[in-house]
Design a protein around this motif. Structure first.
Motif, mmCIF file in Angstrom:
data_model
loop_
_atom_site.group_PDB
_atom_site.id
_atom_site.type_symbol
_atom_site.label_atom_id
_atom_site.label_comp_id
_atom_site.label_asym_id
_atom_site.label_seq_id
_atom_site.Cartn_x
_atom_site.Cartn_y
_atom_site.Cartn_z
ATOM 1 N N ALA A 190 1.414 14.833 2.965
ATOM 2 C CA ALA A 190 1.120 15.021 4.297
ATOM 3 C C ALA A 190 2.237 14.660 5.357
ATOM 4 N N PRO A 191 3.192 15.573 5.124
ATOM 5 C CA PRO A 191 4.398 15.153 6.034
ATOM 6 C C PRO A 191 4.167 15.184 7.547
ATOM 7 N N ILE A 192 3.424 16.221 7.787
ATOM 8 C CA ILE A 192 3.246 16.443 9.464
ATOM 9 C C ILE A 192 2.404 15.061 9.914
ATOM 10 N N ALA A 193 1.095 14.751 9.114
ATOM 11 C CA ALA A 193 0.433 13.856 9.441
ATOM 12 C C ALA A 193 1.000 12.427 9.518
ATOM 13 N N MET A 194 2.201 12.344 8.564
ATOM 14 C CA MET A 194 2.622 11.140 8.568
ATOM 15 C C MET A 194 3.938 10.848 9.551
ATOM 16 N N GLN A 195 3.932 12.003 10.299
ATOM 17 C CA GLN A 195 5.467 11.633 11.255
ATOM 18 C C GLN A 195 5.235 10.346 12.175
ATOM 19 N N TRP A 196 4.197 9.993 12.420
ATOM 20 C CA TRP A 196 3.996 8.873 13.324
ATOM 21 C C TRP A 196 4.727 7.429 12.592
ATOM 22 N N ALA A 197 4.808 7.518 11.464
ATOM 23 C CA ALA A 197 5.666 6.457 10.654
ATOM 24 C C ALA A 197 7.022 6.792 9.921
ATOM 25 N N VAL A 198 7.024 8.102 9.615
ATOM 26 C CA VAL A 198 8.528 8.611 9.197
ATOM 27 C C VAL A 198 8.538 9.855 10.173
ATOM 28 N N PRO A 199 9.396 9.836 11.118
ATOM 29 C CA PRO A 199 9.470 11.048 11.879
ATOM 30 C C PRO A 199 10.530 12.043 11.037
ATOM 31 N N VAL A 207 8.519 19.399 -1.404
ATOM 32 C CA VAL A 207 8.055 18.683 -2.739
ATOM 33 C C VAL A 207 6.707 19.314 -2.967
ATOM 34 N N SER A 208 6.468 19.663 -4.299
ATOM 35 C CA SER A 208 5.169 20.208 -4.295
ATOM 36 C C SER A 208 4.023 19.470 -4.168
ATOM 37 N N VAL A 209 2.983 19.643 -3.565
ATOM 38 C CA VAL A 209 1.856 18.882 -3.168
ATOM 39 C C VAL A 209 1.218 18.599 -4.543
ATOM 40 N N VAL A 210 1.089 19.095 -5.419
ATOM 41 C CA VAL A 210 0.482 18.960 -6.880
ATOM 42 C C VAL A 210 1.425 17.876 -7.335
ATOM 43 N N LEU A 211 2.495 17.815 -7.458
ATOM 44 C CA LEU A 211 3.213 16.907 -8.071
ATOM 45 C C LEU A 211 3.399 15.513 -7.321
ATOM 46 N N ALA A 212 2.999 15.520 -5.987
ATOM 47 C CA ALA A 212 2.818 14.482 -4.979
ATOM 48 C C ALA A 212 1.396 13.874 -5.318
ATOM 49 N N VAL A 213 0.412 14.680 -5.605
ATOM 50 C CA VAL A 213 -0.988 14.218 -5.691
ATOM 51 C C VAL A 213 -1.120 13.250 -7.013
ATOM 52 N N ILE A 214 -0.316 13.720 -8.108
ATOM 53 C CA ILE A 214 -0.668 13.012 -9.273
ATOM 54 C C ILE A 214 -0.486 11.636 -9.326
ATOM 55 N N PRO A 215 0.649 11.150 -8.724
ATOM 56 C CA PRO A 215 0.944 9.657 -8.787
ATOM 57 C C PRO A 215 -0.134 9.095 -7.768
ATOM 58 N N ALA A 216 -0.679 9.695 -6.760
ATOM 59 C CA ALA A 216 -1.699 9.111 -5.888
ATOM 60 C C ALA A 216 -3.043 8.826 -6.662
ATOM 61 N N ILE A 217 -3.401 9.817 -7.647
ATOM 62 C CA ILE A 217 -4.541 9.776 -8.345
ATOM 63 C C ILE A 217 -4.278 8.519 -9.220
ATOM 64 N N LEU A 218 -3.196 8.503 -10.093
ATOM 65 C CA LEU A 218 -2.875 7.520 -11.132
ATOM 66 C C LEU A 218 -3.095 6.034 -10.409
ATOM 67 N N GLY A 219 -2.376 6.165 -9.156
ATOM 68 C CA GLY A 219 -2.535 4.867 -8.302
ATOM 69 C C GLY A 219 -3.866 4.445 -7.802
ATOM 70 N N VAL A 220 -4.639 5.445 -7.450
ATOM 71 C CA VAL A 220 -6.026 5.099 -7.326
ATOM 72 C C VAL A 220 -6.828 4.373 -8.746
ATOM 73 N N MET A 221 -6.535 5.040 -9.612
ATOM 74 C CA MET A 221 -7.013 4.631 -10.904
ATOM 75 C C MET A 221 -6.432 3.127 -11.469
ATOM 76 N N LEU A 222 -5.323 2.922 -11.113
ATOM 77 C CA LEU A 222 -4.747 1.749 -11.539
ATOM 78 C C LEU A 222 -5.566 0.679 -10.673
ATOM 79 N N LEU A 223 -6.005 0.699 -9.423
ATOM 80 C CA LEU A 223 -6.544 -0.050 -8.641
ATOM 81 C C LEU A 223 -8.037 -0.545 -9.217
ATOM 82 N N PHE A 224 -8.478 0.433 -10.118
ATOM 83 C CA PHE A 224 -9.740 0.018 -10.661
ATOM 84 C C PHE A 224 -9.771 -1.269 -11.673
#
Lengths: 377, 293, 229
Positions: A190-199, A207-224
């Motif tokens: 979410a580049p636009i929504a994150m501009q408050w932190a990284v303008p 960057v393809s959103v699909v490729l960006a979402v996979i590590p996010a899913i893996l990351g959440v799974m790791l927290l299990f």
């Protein structure tokens, strides 16, 4: 009263008494010790519109999807920026923003400024910093608290140890959050929504959103991993991590530590320097290769170390012992350096007993010792 | 006496070690240190590059080892500054980012500030998690690894990174390394695969021994432990003295620390000798009394 | 399902990375995969923090001995985390003064920077400095020249310890033709030839070990990721 209770109180008394005495000693003198000074600099920023220079060439993005014509850009520049004078730069109606930044200055510069009404050479204000001064004293406290372990385990040490565990864990979480997770995980999704932190977002790099979402899913799974029932979910990302590590290590070790080491060891036994036989380097190379081979023979555990093999292996062990002796000496050397750095912190930054960089005064050892005695009695 | 030494409370040994280090800090022992060939080769690698070459400078250490590594990092940074090299600063250790920024403020901008503008002459890439994975990605695609610099600017908008698509564009890598990830990983994942970029390193005493196998083919030079730093300070101060022609005050730290090093090493050797004498005498006594353990 | 999928993941990603090393056209696959690995390494720090909270809360709630220190851990953790995540005292970045959150999390005058400088830094560095004392005590109690191997080790340690200090200058008087006898030269030659040879053998040995372990993982023989769940 139990023994440990007595020890607790004893240590607390030592620390509190010592701290109060030293603090009194430091702050009762006009230029005592363990003081820190800072300067505040305030910069004003204007929002400006930058038009593309006349005749500028449209820039081609990297993936070559057709040229993009340069557009007007809105940027913020500081009030002393030479860019403000340029013809293609105009100020907008946005309110200017002032930002104050604080940085530390050597005490000696602050005292010189104090004679000059608190102004430094560039006109900036120099002042005594309560926060940084408290910081030095806290740093000294924690240093001594850890050293107190040398006497024996005690509550002050245990307190410091607990603080370091808590602070380190949080430190690494914050570092991972701001340096990696925000720019590399959240921003691509979410580049636009994150501009408050990284303008600043790189428009040229999609960057393809699909490729960006996979590590996010893996990351959440790791927290299990934290869950006792659903812990197995974390084995997917863990398998990914283990597979990646195995593959990149396999390649790197074979290339850099196996093949390259063999080629590094193909050295001449007869070395000539400036046309003359260099017996030192020649002998050195013979020793190097002999040592290398005999240590490798020692590592052949599938061969019984008897007879000739046993003799060579024994020779290999001698080589290893010499190498470990050198390694031990270098390790000792390193540990001593770390100790001298800590003692230098106590003597230089805190007590001002020495002044190697010439940035503060030296509290005379005699008056200090007298102060210490006065504190004790 | 023997009985006392055999049952010596280790706190007496601690006290001796404390004094051996503390006294020469309070009353310095100034000695000159002859540069070794390895320190000389680190200097030559940085010095022989044409002014303004691209140098990747990695602060791979934390406060736990900064006593050993900060002096050499600062001396090498100062040297790069005097050579006006373009600097690409990063860290494989989280705290290395902070320690690197401090060194830039206190050394680079103080002594070579006129030649260094952020974004044009140097850039701070900061820290990313992933250890050797960071090197692995950045050697082929820098913006993929570091989407922005530490100030949040995309790499494509930073002038000093123009033409730098990955680490292969660097002329030299300077890694100041405390362990893992550090010099070894740089050699494994970068230098061995792309040997066009040369590498020099500064390391802790503990790590330095394990890096010797890479010299000289994969590693052009190495500063090992505080002695390497002291030697480097000597060479740099001789060729690039401070503004008043004297050694730069910040670049005398390692030489200062060699004082405590001398007394503490002597103490260590004496402790081992005395320990062995006590052991041998104790054994002889046991033999005489027929005990013989 | 619980063991097949992870094994497949590990094997597939491993094979992709190895292929990408030999086939330059597939290099971007390797970049993407390793980049995910790097991001997961970041998530691991969050996991570490979460685990710390879990363990300490258990200690406190069951009033185990030393639960007071668990509380100290939690409080210092909470303080550091709060000031770091909220970027307390961090000025905005130079070019984005209109974005208060754009500054660097470790800015020197920020609360996070202050704790780093005055708490994290002295605590971690003093912990390592303590080792100087213990190595001295060990030298006195444990290093015995019992046999030829131990003598070689201690003898080399003596030479390197002394050769790395100003004492080495005492041997400067040795004439140039015999310069290899000077203490600093003895140390340099020991390091360049003997130590290098021995450590090169160790390096090669480790490389073979790592390669074997990696192959076992990629072939699914070792599956450390299944571990305790």
């Amino acid at each position: 009263m139990s023994q440990s209770r007595k020890a607790t109180i004893g240590w607390l008394v030592v620390f509190i008494f010592g701290a109060v005495g030293l603090a009194w000693n430091a702050f009762s003198q006009p230029r005592g010790f363990g003081m820190r000074y800072v300067t505040d600099s305030t910069t004003t920023y204007y929002e400006v519109k930058v038009s593309p220079p006349i005749g500028s060439i449209p820039k081609k993005p990297k993936d070559g999807e057709g040229a993009v014509a340069p557009k007007d850009r809105l940027v913020w520049v500081s009030s002393d920026s030479p860019d403000l004078e340029k013809s293609n730069v105009t100020r907008t109606s946005a309110e200017p923003i002032s930002v104050t930044r604080t940085s530390s200055v050597p005490p000696i510069a602050a005292w010189a400024a104090a004679e000059n009404g608190g102004k430094g050479p560039t006109g900036a204000t120099y002042r005594f910093s309560v926060a940084d001064t408290i910081g030095v004293w806290i740093a000294a406290f924690f240093t001594l608290a850890i050293f107190s372990f040398l006497w024996g385990d005690n509550p002050v040490y245990k307190f410091a140890e607990s603080v370091v565990i808590g602070v380190s864990a949080a430190y690494w979480m914050v570092v991972a959050f701001w340096s990696t997770l925000v720019p590399k995980l959240a921003v691509p999704i979410a580049p636009i929504a994150m501009q408050w932190a990284v303008p600043g977002v790189d428009e040229e790099r999609k960057v393809s959103v699909v490729l960006a979402v996979i590590p996010a899913i893996l990351g959440v799974m790791l927290l299990f991993r934290l869950s006792s029932k659903l812990g197995w979910v974390s084995s997917w990302p863990l398998a990914f991590v283990v597979g990646t590590t195995a593959a990149i290590r396999l390649i790197a070790h074979v290339q850099a530590d196996f093949l390259a080491q063999i080629s590094n060891s193909m050295v001449p036994f007869v070395v000539s320097t400036n046309g003359r036989f260099d017996w030192g380097a020649s002998l050195g190379n013979v020793v190097l290769v002999t040592g290398l081979l005999s240590v490798i023979v020692y590592f052949f555990f599938s061969l019984e170390h008897k007879g000739a093999v046993g003799k060579v292996a024994r020779f290999g062990v001698w080589f290893l012992m010499i190498a470990f002796g050198a390694a031990f000496a270098f390790t000792v050397m390193g540990r001593i350096t770390l100790l001298s750095e800590r003692l230098e912190f106590l003597f230089n930054d805190w007590l001002w007993l020495i002044d190697p960089k010439g940035d503060h005064t030296v509290t005379t050892i005699v008056s200090n010792a007298a102060g210490l005695l006065a504190t004790v009695f | 006496m023997l009985a006392f030494l055999e049952k010596l409370d280790r706190r007496w040994v601690f006290l001796l070690m404390g004094l051996a280090v503390a006294i020469p800090i309070l009353f310095p022992l100034p000695f000159e240190y002859k540069p070794s060939a390895l320190a000389r080769s680190v200097f030559d690698e940085i010095d022989r590059l044409p002014d303004g070459s691209r140098v990747l400078f990695s602060f791979d250490y934390d406060p736990a080892t900064s006593g050993e590594l900060s002096p050499m990092a600062r001396a090498m940074l100062y040297h790069c500054g005097k050579k006006k090299h373009k600097l690409y600063v990063m860290a494989l250790f989280g705290p290395g980012k902070t320690l690197g920024s401090e060194a830039i403020q206190e050394i680079l901008l103080k002594y070579a500030g006129d030649d260094y503008t952020y974004g044009e002459d140097y850039v701070e890439l900061g820290y990313q998690t992933g250890n050797e994975g960071v090197i692995k990605v950045a050697v082929t695609d820098l913006p993929q690894m570091f989407p922005t610099d530490v100030r949040g600017t995309p790499l494509s908008k930073i002038p000093v990174l123009e033409g730098v698509e990955n680490f292969q564009a660097m002329d030299l890598l300077v890694a100041v390394s405390a362990g893992d990830p550090g010099s070894k990983q740089w050699i494994q994942y970068f230098i061995s695969a792309y040997p066009k970029t040369r590498m020099v390193t500064g390391t802790t005493g503990v790590q330095s021994v394990s890096l010797y196998p890479y010299i000289p083919n994969q590693l052009a030079g190495m500063l090992g432990a505080i002695k390497g730093a002291a030697e480097y300070e000597t060479i740099v101060n001789a060729k690039y003295p401070g503004p008043d022609g004297k050694p730069v005050p910040e670049l005398t730290e390692a030489q200062r620390r060699m004082g405590p090093q001398l007394t503490a090493h002597l103490l260590m050797v004496s402790l081992i000798v005395v320990g062995n004498v006590v052991y041998l005498m104790g054994r002889r006594k046991a033999h005489q009394s027929g005990g013989g353990r | 399902m619980k063991s097949t999928v992870p094994t497949l993941i590990a094997t597939i990603v491993g094979v992709v990375l190895i292929v990408a090393f030999f086939v330059p056209a597939t290099q971007s696959w390797s970049e993407t995969a390793v980049d995910w690995f790097n991001i997961l390494a970041g998530v691991a720090f969050i996991l570490g923090g979460g685990n710390l909270i879990k363990v300490q809360l258990e200690t406190i709630s069951s009033r185990r001995p030393g639960w007071g220190y668990a509380l100290v851990i939690l409080v210092s953790f909470a303080i550091m985390l709060t000031v770091g995540l909220l970027k307390i005292g961090v000025p905005p970045a130079e070019q984005y003064p209109n974005h208060p959150w754009s500054g660097e999390y470790d800015a020197p005058a920020s609360a996070f920077g202050w704790i780093f400088e005055n708490v994290y830094n002295p605590l971690t560095s003093t912990m390592f400095a303590l080792l100087a004392f213990y190595v001295a005590s060990a030298a006195f109690r444990a290093f015995r020249a019992k046999n030829i191997e131990a003598m070689l080790l201690l003898g080399t340690a003596f030479i390197v310890l002394l050769g790395n200090t100003a004492i080495a200058r005492l041997t400067d008087g040795i004439p140039d033709s015999l310069s290899f006898l000077r203490l600093d030269q003895v140390v340099a030659n020991t390091m360049s030839y003997i130590t290098t040879g021995a450590f090169r053998a160790i390096t090669i040995g480790i490389a073979i070990g790592v390669a074997a372990t990696a192959l076992r993982v990629l072939l699914g023989i070792d599956r450390p990721y299944l571990g305790r769940t």
